[in-house]
Motif scaffolding. Structure first.
Motif, PDB file in Angstrom:
ATOM      1  N   ILE A  88     -34.697  30.010 -36.448  1.00  0.00           N
ATOM      2  CA  ILE A  88     -33.451  29.816 -35.678  1.00  0.00           C
ATOM      3  C   ILE A  88     -32.264  29.570 -36.605  1.00  0.00           C
ATOM      4  CG2 ILE A  88     -32.294  28.260 -34.063  1.00  0.00           C
ATOM      5  CD1 ILE A  88     -35.065  27.853 -32.739  1.00  0.00           C
ATOM      6  N   VAL A  89     -32.500  28.697 -37.609  1.00  0.00           N
ATOM      7  CA  VAL A  89     -31.418  28.411 -38.563  1.00  0.00           C
ATOM      8  C   VAL A  89     -30.989  29.672 -39.281  1.00  0.00           C
ATOM      9  CG1 VAL A  89     -30.860  27.166 -40.687  1.00  0.00           C
ATOM     10  CG2 VAL A  89     -32.096  26.001 -38.843  1.00  0.00           C
TER      11      VAL A  89
ATOM     12  N   ILE B  56     -40.355  28.067 -36.607  1.00  0.00           N
ATOM     13  CA  ILE B  56     -39.410  28.407 -35.539  1.00  0.00           C
ATOM     14  C   ILE B  56     -38.021  27.899 -35.882  1.00  0.00           C
ATOM     15  CG2 ILE B  56     -38.833  28.008 -33.110  1.00  0.00           C
ATOM     16  CD1 ILE B  56     -41.096  29.987 -33.539  1.00  0.00           C
ATOM     17  N   THR B  57     -38.018  26.650 -36.383  1.00  0.00           N
ATOM     18  CA  THR B  57     -36.713  26.057 -36.732  1.00  0.00           C
ATOM     19  C   THR B  57     -36.023  26.854 -37.825  1.00  0.00           C
ATOM     20  OG1 THR B  57     -37.535  23.848 -36.125  1.00  0.00           O
ATOM     21  CG2 THR B  57     -35.590  23.958 -37.540  1.00  0.00           C
ATOM     22  N   CYS B  58     -36.809  27.190 -38.857  1.00  0.00           N
ATOM     23  CA  CYS B  58     -36.233  28.003 -39.948  1.00  0.00           C
ATOM     24  C   CYS B  58     -35.705  29.338 -39.451  1.00  0.00           C
ATOM     25  CB  CYS B  58     -37.279  28.209 -41.046  1.00  0.00           C
ATOM     26  SG  CYS B  58     -37.679  26.675 -41.936  1.00  0.00           S
TER      27      CYS B  58
ATOM     28  N   LYS C 179     -46.981  21.387 -36.448  1.00  0.00           N
ATOM     29  CA  LYS C 179     -45.827  21.079 -37.295  1.00  0.00           C
ATOM     30  C   LYS C 179     -45.363  22.314 -38.052  1.00  0.00           C
ATOM     31  CE  LYS C 179     -46.781  16.179 -38.074  1.00  0.00           C
ATOM     32  NZ  LYS C 179     -47.103  15.123 -39.079  1.00  0.00           N
TER      33      LYS C 179
ATOM     34  N   SER D  77     -43.570  24.642 -35.729  1.00  0.00           N
ATOM     35  CA  SER D  77     -42.217  24.142 -35.394  1.00  0.00           C
ATOM     36  C   SER D  77     -41.246  24.383 -36.527  1.00  0.00           C
ATOM     37  CB  SER D  77     -42.310  22.632 -35.089  1.00  0.00           C
ATOM     38  OG  SER D  77     -43.122  22.401 -33.980  1.00  0.00           O
ATOM     39  N   ILE D  78     -41.809  24.131 -37.759  1.00  0.00           N
ATOM     40  CA  ILE D  78     -40.939  24.352 -38.921  1.00  0.00           C
ATOM     41  C   ILE D  78     -40.545  25.809 -39.032  1.00  0.00           C
ATOM     42  CG2 ILE D  78     -40.890  24.304 -41.435  1.00  0.00           C
ATOM     43  CD1 ILE D  78     -42.715  21.800 -41.247  1.00  0.00           C
TER      44      ILE D  78
END
Length: 249
Positions: A21-22, A17-19, A11, A14-15
Motif C-alpha cells: 500500500i505504501v 500488504i502495508t508495504c 505478521k 500484514s507487513i
C-alpha cells in the motif's frame, strides 16, 4: 508451536500488504508530483500566449484604426485639393470675349520729334493747318487761322488713335462736337473732334491704331465742308502742324 507459526505468518502478510500500500501510494504521489511539475508552466504559458495574441490583435486593430484615419485624412485632403483645384481652374478658364483691350494705365507712352503719327482716318485734307495766314472756311465764309487740320470722312467711319497715350478729357463743344483729348507724352497732346460712339473715359490708356470712336455728323461750323474729323497736335499747349508727323501706311 503451530500457534506461534500462525502468528508469524499473519505478521508477515500484514507487513507485505502495508508495504504494497505504501509503495502504491508513493508511486501515485510521485506520479502526481511529476505530472504537476510537467504541466505546471502550461496554463500560465497558454494565458500569456493568449494575452500576447490578444495584445497583438489589439495593436493590429489600433494600427488599422490609425491607417483608416490616415486614409480618411488623405481622402479629405485629396477632396479638398480637388475642390481647390476646381475653384482655381474656373477663374482662368472662364469664358472670355475676344476683344482688343487697351493697355493698363501703367503702360509707358511717349512721343518725340523723331516719331510719326497714324492718320486718324483716310480722307482728303479739306482745311489745312495754318497759324500764320488765315485759311478760308466755306461755312463761315471767312479766312481764319487754323491750329488743326480737317480731314473729310464719311459718317460712321472708324477713327483711330494717331499715337499711344492716355485720355485727358472727353468733352463736347459747338465747334468740334464730341472731342477727345489724348496726352501722348513729352508734353505732346492730340485732339480729335467731330466724333461719336466714344466709350473711352478720362484716364483710359490706348495704343496707336486703336479705335477711339466713329465719325459723326458735322457741326454747324462745318456744314459746307461736310462730315469730317478735326485733328490737332500741340506741344506744351502750342499748336504744331500734324502733317509733319503723319505718314501714309
Amino acid at each position: 508451536m503451530r500457534r506461534g507459526k500462525k502468528l508469524n505468518g499473519e505478521k508477515i502478510f500484514s507487513i507485505v500488504i502495508t508495504c504494497a500500500i505504501v509503495l502504491t501510494l508513493a508511486i501515485g504521489v510521485i506520479s502526481v508530483i511529476k505530472n504537476s511539475q510537467k504541466n505546471s508552466g502550461n496554463p500560465e504559458n497558454i494565458v500569456d500566449l493568449n494575452e500576447t495574441k490578444d495584445n497583438n490583435l489589439a495593436l493590429n486593430n489600433d494600427d488599422s484604426l490609425v491607417q483608416e484615419n490616415k486614409t480618411e485624412i488623405a481622402t479629405e485632403k485629396a477632396t479638398l485639393n480637388n475642390g481647390e483645384d476646381k475653384t482655381i481652374a474656373v477663374k482662368p478658364e472662364e469664358t472670355k470675349v475676344a476683344v482688343v483691350e487697351a493697355p493698363t494705365a501703367s503702360a509707358k507712352y511717349s512721343f518725340s520729334e523723331n516719331d510719326t503719327l497714324k492718320w486718324p482716318v483716310k480722307g482728303d485734307l479739306i482745311i489745312k493747318y495754318s497759324i500764320e495766314h488765315g485759311v478760308f472756311f466755306k461755312t463761315l465764309n471767312e479766312y481764319k487761322i487754323n491750329p488743326a487740320i480737317v480731314i473729310a470722312a464719311q459718317v460712321g467711319t472708324d477713327v483711330v488713335a494717331a499715337a499711344s497715350g492716355v485720355v485727358e478729357s472727353v468733352t463736347t463743344n459747338e465747334e468740334t462736337g464730341l472731342t477727345l483729348v489724348i496726352n501722348i507724352g513729352n508734353e505732346y497732346v492730340t485732339t480729335y473732334g467731330q466724333l461719336e460712339n466714344v466709350t473711352l473715359k478720362k484716364g483710359s490708356t490706348i495704343v496707336a491704331g486703336q479705335k477711339i470712336g466713329t465719325v459723326a455728323n458735322q457741326t454747324k461750323y462745318y456744314l459746307s465742308e461736310g462730315s469730317n474729323v478735326y485733328f490737332k497736335l500741340t506741344k506744351a499747349t502750342d499748336p504744331v502742324d500734324p502733317t509733319i508727323y503723319l505718314v501714309e501706311e
